[in-house]
Design an enzyme around this catalytic site. Structure first.
Site, mmCIF file in Angstrom:
data_model
loop_
_atom_site.group_PDB
_atom_site.id
_atom_site.type_symbol
_atom_site.label_atom_id
_atom_site.label_comp_id
_atom_site.label_asym_id
_atom_site.label_seq_id
_atom_site.Cartn_x
_atom_site.Cartn_y
_atom_site.Cartn_z
ATOM 1 N N LYS D 167 0.798 -1.131 -0.098
ATOM 2 C CA LYS D 167 0.106 0.136 -0.022
ATOM 3 C C LYS D 167 0.890 1.282 -0.088
ATOM 4 O O LYS D 167 1.754 1.412 1.042
ATOM 5 C CB LYS D 167 -0.948 -0.212 1.253
ATOM 6 C CG LYS D 167 -1.623 1.369 1.433
ATOM 7 C CD LYS D 167 -2.502 1.423 2.735
ATOM 8 C CE LYS D 167 -3.159 2.700 2.906
ATOM 9 N NZ LYS D 167 -3.716 3.079 3.959
ATOM 10 N N GLY D 192 -2.946 4.129 -1.774
ATOM 11 C CA GLY D 192 -3.394 4.419 -0.326
ATOM 12 C C GLY D 192 -4.153 5.745 0.029
ATOM 13 O O GLY D 192 -4.046 6.393 0.934
#
Lengths: 297, 297, 297, 297
Positions: D167, D192
């Protein structure tokens, strides 16, 4: 051949402009005459506080001529000549040399920051010092250049016979202590901010190029003279008393603030050039308060 | 009166120097002639990749004249004219205007970084645009200026009739999306790095000023032309294929790397000026490998 | 009720681990016994150099118990108890209070850096100090927290009756001078790096929490004792002599380096915990050289 | 054995607290039930937006249990388990594994930033993935860690059979393009931040862990679903419409802002824990305006 040994306080002199932005040489010379009343070591002309980046070459040379004409005998006149390229820096340096300047203070080039490796800086300053007709001092001012010169560069350059010192404006005292350990004794390490003046004296530094000396030459000199007499306590007291002025004129309010403070205490700061903005009324009031609290106004 | 609408690829052209550091105008003109073979939108002369900060004003003007003389009809010639002060920027801008330049790309002033507030930037660019004889574009390049222009400044300046666009070299795509939301439709948002070229096209950006277009004009143009035809897949594939070259010539190896890549593919990069260092042999080898891997050599 | 006045040198003690990473309490206690031979002011347990962020609460409490069991009478035992939340910091602080710790050194919370405004920090430390059973000291260490506490926060918190001081690890001497000007006399400003030890003494600071005191307690103490006797020259000489060791063990080689230096001079540094890596052979050799050059080995 | 392929939107779920700061598990479960009405890919529990750094281990485990109990069949439950040390991260990871979590999202350790070299990060994540009972994803979030993972680390770790993705919360799209070029096809690159959601989809990214999905799950999902249908224009329009909300709740007003926005649209954000401060009235008003302008209120 040994290097010139500097000692004392230099104001990095402000450059007064008229209301329309034209250079006010008369005010500039009048300032020099007034500063001559104090026991200064000399002047730095064309430093950061002189709005040098806003001047044409012609203006720069006329300021240097004025300073040389008005200085007292014995004064050392250092001139900021750093441009981005070796060619232009060398050209300006030798022009001011021929006018009679004693030394040149040269900013680390920094536009192509990623390319300014230790190797590049060493090559640049070495080539410059080899060809300059006057001694060179390095100018380390990460606040403006975003580059902090590293110990290995200082170590190498401090051994060049025509590089006589370095002005450091970081106020980083542990870094100054590191340099003091690695440079030859005849290399002039100069503190470039009044916020570090007393601590630098404690380490054995002897010279300060202090923006604050534009408006408070007396106090800047007294910090050193009392310290040299062994009266640490008075030196520290004066240092702490003028510290808030220094914070205001070099930090919070910048050059507009410094020029206003000069105006308030009898020198001529004058106008700034765009993109700098004139000082707002609240800021003027704040500086008045700080000067009053320090017993200056 | 509506603003000029830009579209396509501009190389921010390199400035070739001879071995001793003198300007090589002949090589410069020869490059332009070669670039004319590609479907470029025009040229940016005196950008960061042109080592502008190392040039005298005389050299700058001669480069602009050369570019204007050699460009193809229809080419837009944009010139980097940003200096630190309004006075000097305006002076240079109007000099290139009189030579025939189409627009001026103006760096955010940045030496006194702490003083470059939103208010100062708005005042500076507004005064400049009011007095400039050609349209102005803002140049946002924090990598060199350490200043990232804020949305409120962009919003305000984008409404000035003589400020027609902004080049952004951050590669910050969410920031570009923010600006796209707040500027008028006739304001030219230009991406300033090939690393963000495909994503910028996806957002609706139409113009790129791409260092990579010095050595890979064909591929830079094809990313856009295939994208415009709806062939995202090919556009993305070319973008990814030349990306490592861009990383090498704008990041890892800088201007020396860019000039070497130009030399390798048939243009003349030439020498750099000090304090930039000539490219080392390992770096040349690394760039050769990257060019080969991308199918360019 | 006046605040405790601290004076002297505190090592922020290392936490020895066994080869597999288990806590080596025996080695920890043995270190304390050896340090007791020097004229230290006390110990900081669970500081940054103690790899506190790698310890479970159970391990933390056992280390505090060990330190309290082994310390000499008169020693002040300060414990690092800062967690990200008020709840957890308060809980740990009162646990160590009940074990007998003299004070708690509390890191500025910093994970949500953008939210850690002056107001948030003042509210946090005030609530903590209101409810803590032992006095609180603030821990300012931007190297790890990326947050540098501002003067207005220091001014406000220094007036809380249960906040007795602040450890500053920046080495920023002008900043220390600013704080000295704005805090009450009974507030303990503590320098947190040996690189600023001599300059801090020059300003009137009386206390140092010095990583270097783990391996060089004698020299750290002597800088202060000679300074207090008026022998600035010797104090400065020792400071400069051990400075390179400090640079190596707190900068270049980090905690692995500090632990190795401890091992070399008769204490037990022991292993580090992952993700820290064991020291490489070249680094060991470099530290040996530095220790030898400083006359320690 | 091939890696799990993720696709879709995950909210990094907020952790509601009661007025006194106690965990509000009931509200937490009620949120999950409400989010189940949308076509989400699953949940990230114990992410940065969940104030994880303020929770005890017991609280963490109870939140994971609640999420697992309330999630819909087919939902992937990822849990943030990164602590500073390998020991503690591994311990927590295997605890949540035994509760039934599908994967663990692990923050780059960062307290001793200078020691977190490429080698240290590779060793840490490799040892963790070797011993973890569930797949690991790397969590790159320089905003909180001040560490940006470098391409060589990503290249190496993406080849570990038990590291299934990363992420990235930077919003740096050129960096994402670089990673897409160097990781195996089965490695899940996850964006993210909603500020980069549309551009990431344009590059071929398939998964978003988006704080904004706490309060605007519908819009976050629609950006992707319309994009997947080839309707770039609608996707872009929704992205731009909700962008200002994202700026407000992840940038300007932080977690307090995100929780307030949740409260306003029918979920329970609840209180924050100290040192976070409750949202001020002006901020609430500003968020109301932004929600209204985006057509949400």
């Amino acid at each position: 051949m040994s290097k010139i040994r500097l000692k004392g306080v230099f104001p990095p002199v402000v450059t007064p402009f008229k209301a329309g932005g034209d250079l006010d040489l008369e005010a500039f010379e009048s300032n020099i005459t007034k500063w001559n009343a104090y026991d200064l070591a000399g002047y730095l002309v064309l430093g950061s506080n002189g709005e040098t980046v806003y001047l044409t070459e012609e203006e720069k040379l006329s300021l240097v001529e004025s300073a040389l004409r008005r200085k007292k005998p014995g004064h050392h006149v250092m001139v900021g000549t750093g441009m981005e390229s070796l060619r232009e820096t060398l050209s300006l340096t030798n022009k001011v040399a021929r006018l009679g300047a004693d030394s040149a203070l040269v900013l680390t080039p920094n536009y192509y920051l990623g390319a300014m490796t230790d190797e590049a800086l060493i090559a640049y300053f070495t080539a410059l010092a080899d060809q300059s007709e006057i001694p060179i001092l390095i100018y380390n001012v990460p606040k403006f250049t975003h580059l902090n010169i590293r110990p290995e560069v200082v170590r190498t350059l401090s051994r060049h016979p025509n590089i006589i010192g370095m002005k450091d404006s970081t106020g980083d005292i542990p870094q100054m202590a590191t340099w003091l350990r690695i440079v030859p004794e005849d290399f002039n390490l100069i503190v470039g901010t009044a916020s570090a003046w007393y601590p630098a004296l404690s380490l054995g530094v002897r010279t300060g190029i202090l923006a604050l000396a534009n408006c408070n030459p007396k106090e800047c000199i007294e910090v050193q003279s009392t310290f040299d007499l062994g009266d640490d306590k008075t030196a520290y007291e004066i240092y702490q008393r003028v510290f808030p002025i220094n914070t205001a004129v070099t930090g919070t309010f910048g050059i507009s603030g410094l020029k206003y403070a000069c105006d308030r205490v009898g020198f001529t700061g004058g106008h700034v050039r765009s993109p700098l903005l004139p000082l707002k009324e609240e800021a003027k009031k704040a500086i008045d308060d700080i000067l009053a609290k320090a017993g200056i106004l």
